[in-house]
Design a protein around this motif. Sequence first.
Motif, short mmCIF file in Angstrom:
data_model
loop_
_atom_site.label_atom_id
_atom_site.label_comp_id
_atom_site.label_asym_id
_atom_site.label_seq_id
_atom_site.Cartn_x
_atom_site.Cartn_y
_atom_site.Cartn_z
N GLU A 21 0.85 -1.18 0.00
CA GLU A 21 0.00 0.00 0.00
C GLU A 21 0.89 1.24 0.00
OE1 GLU A 21 -3.15 0.21 2.85
OE2 GLU A 21 -3.39 -1.97 2.91
N ARG A 22 0.42 2.31 -0.60
CA ARG A 22 1.20 3.55 -0.55
C ARG A 22 1.08 4.15 0.84
NH1 ARG A 22 2.19 8.20 -4.93
NH2 ARG A 22 3.22 6.37 -5.79
N LEU A 23 2.19 4.25 1.54
CA LEU A 23 2.23 4.74 2.91
C LEU A 23 3.03 6.03 2.94
CD1 LEU A 23 3.03 1.35 4.70
CD2 LEU A 23 0.79 2.40 4.33
N VAL A 24 2.53 7.00 3.70
CA VAL A 24 3.17 8.31 3.79
C VAL A 24 3.47 8.63 5.25
CG1 VAL A 24 2.93 10.78 3.31
CG2 VAL A 24 1.94 9.09 1.74
N GLY A 25 4.71 8.95 5.52
CA GLY A 25 5.13 9.30 6.87
C GLY A 25 6.08 10.48 6.85
N ASN A 221 11.03 14.84 -0.66
CA ASN A 221 10.59 16.14 -0.18
C ASN A 221 9.18 16.49 -0.62
OD1 ASN A 221 12.89 17.05 1.33
ND2 ASN A 221 13.98 17.24 -0.61
N ALA A 222 8.67 15.79 -1.64
CA ALA A 222 7.33 16.09 -2.15
C ALA A 222 6.85 14.92 -2.99
CB ALA A 222 7.36 17.36 -3.00
N ALA A 223 5.55 14.91 -3.30
CA ALA A 223 4.96 13.84 -4.08
C ALA A 223 5.58 13.74 -5.48
CB ALA A 223 3.45 14.05 -4.19
N THR A 224 5.93 14.87 -6.06
CA THR A 224 6.52 14.84 -7.40
C THR A 224 7.85 14.11 -7.41
OG1 THR A 224 7.46 17.03 -6.93
CG2 THR A 224 5.39 16.95 -8.20
N GLU A 225 8.59 14.20 -6.31
CA GLU A 225 9.88 13.50 -6.20
C GLU A 225 9.67 12.00 -6.00
OE1 GLU A 225 13.98 13.63 -3.50
OE2 GLU A 225 12.40 15.11 -3.17
N ALA A 226 8.51 11.61 -5.50
CA ALA A 226 8.25 10.20 -5.20
C ALA A 226 7.99 9.38 -6.46
CB ALA A 226 7.06 10.09 -4.25
N ALA A 227 7.47 10.01 -7.50
CA ALA A 227 7.03 9.27 -8.68
C ALA A 227 8.11 8.36 -9.30
CB ALA A 227 6.47 10.23 -9.73
N PRO A 228 9.34 8.85 -9.50
CA PRO A 228 10.35 7.96 -10.09
C PRO A 228 10.68 6.76 -9.20
CG PRO A 228 11.04 10.26 -10.22
CD PRO A 228 9.86 10.22 -9.32
N PHE A 229 10.63 6.96 -7.88
CA PHE A 229 10.90 5.85 -6.97
C PHE A 229 9.75 4.85 -6.98
CE2 PHE A 229 13.32 9.44 -5.19
CZ PHE A 229 14.59 8.89 -5.26
N ALA A 231 7.99 4.18 -9.51
CA ALA A 231 8.15 3.43 -10.76
C ALA A 231 9.15 2.29 -10.60
CB ALA A 231 8.59 4.37 -11.88
N LEU A 232 10.09 2.45 -9.66
CA LEU A 232 11.07 1.40 -9.39
C LEU A 232 10.56 0.39 -8.36
CD1 LEU A 232 14.33 3.57 -9.18
CD2 LEU A 232 13.69 1.97 -11.00
N GLY A 233 9.39 0.67 -7.78
CA GLY A 233 8.81 -0.27 -6.84
C GLY A 233 8.66 0.21 -5.43
N ALA A 234 9.13 1.42 -5.10
CA ALA A 234 8.98 1.94 -3.74
C ALA A 234 7.50 2.20 -3.45
CB ALA A 234 9.78 3.22 -3.56
N SER A 235 7.09 1.89 -2.22
CA SER A 235 5.68 2.09 -1.86
C SER A 235 5.50 2.87 -0.57
CB SER A 235 4.97 0.74 -1.74
OG SER A 235 5.62 -0.09 -0.78
N ALA A 236 6.56 3.06 0.21
CA ALA A 236 6.48 3.82 1.46
C ALA A 236 7.39 5.03 1.34
CB ALA A 236 6.87 2.96 2.66
N PHE A 237 6.87 6.19 1.73
CA PHE A 237 7.61 7.43 1.51
C PHE A 237 7.66 8.24 2.81
CE2 PHE A 237 5.79 6.07 -2.47
CZ PHE A 237 6.89 6.11 -3.31
N ILE A 238 8.87 8.59 3.21
CA ILE A 238 9.06 9.50 4.34
C ILE A 238 9.22 10.89 3.75
CG2 ILE A 238 10.52 10.11 6.30
CD1 ILE A 238 11.34 7.18 6.48
N VAL A 239 8.24 11.74 4.01
CA VAL A 239 8.23 13.07 3.40
C VAL A 239 8.81 14.07 4.38
CG1 VAL A 239 6.80 14.82 2.28
CG2 VAL A 239 6.14 12.40 2.14
N ALA A 240 9.99 14.57 4.05
CA ALA A 240 10.64 15.63 4.83
C ALA A 240 10.70 15.26 6.31
CB ALA A 240 9.92 16.96 4.59
N SER A 241 10.45 16.24 7.18
CA SER A 241 10.48 16.06 8.63
C SER A 241 9.68 17.19 9.26
CB SER A 241 11.93 16.11 9.16
OG SER A 241 12.47 17.43 9.01
N ASP A 242 9.44 17.07 10.56
CA ASP A 242 8.74 18.17 11.23
C ASP A 242 9.52 19.47 11.10
OD1 ASP A 242 10.76 17.18 12.90
OD2 ASP A 242 9.59 17.44 14.74
#
Length: 260
Positions: A21-25, A221-229, A231-242
């Motif tokens: 599942e696409r997970l965002v943290g 850092n953003a959803a646009t940066e996540a797209a290429p990953f 495409a390679l199979g990544a499904s969990a994304f740590i977006v930046a930090s507090d």
Amino acid sequence: MPAETSRHDPARFRQRLAARERLVGSFIKTPTTHATEILGALGFDFVVIDAEHAPLDRAAIDMMLLAARASGTAGLVRVAEPSAAAILSVLDCGATGVLVPHVASATTARDIGAAARYRGGRRGYSGSHRAASYGAGGLWAYIDRADAETTVIAMIEDAAALDQIDAICAVESIDALFIGRGDLTVALGAASNTAAPVQQAVEHICAAARRAGKPVCVMVNAATEAAPFAALGASAFIVASDQGFLRRAAADALRDFTTA
């Protein structure tokens, strides 16, 4: 009822990760509960409390994990080192799982997996902590639940790990791989984390993960940066930090005032 609610049961985080599942943290680096509460209320799937690169002691981590539970988000901890003691400490405090740095061999992968599991592993038992509901549950019922829910993510961030990646992926107790592009950039002497040697390493890791059926997590850092990953199979994304969110919002506000 507040408008901001969590979307999923944190206890299902490991299942959702395995199901791709696409997970965002996001990373949490400030030693307070507030950022965790805010992100959990917004519906972030998980937070990663950063005990490796932030000024967090066990008491702070304990409170931040309590905030994760209260706000309905999965609370993971990036431990400071790949040691059994570091892993046990945060799991007893109630962490959903761990990100473990510098996993550069199958031996290290097996060791951290064993440190996080009771059955078939070497996790030290106590029934008196938060993870065991302070003694309210039965011993074996708790052990089965902990083993089913605890998530172990190996951070691949060393040049040596690239040669061992298939062996690392083959370790059953490793649930997923996190690609540490920052450390890989330094280790490979690359100009940036988008340079060709780093991109080749990313593709190499993702290919090994696909062969082994292991999920991949990466920081962006953003959803646009996540797209290429993705495409390679990544499904969990740590977006930046507090801290990153605070800096970005503050910079935008200041710019709005200075350019008005």
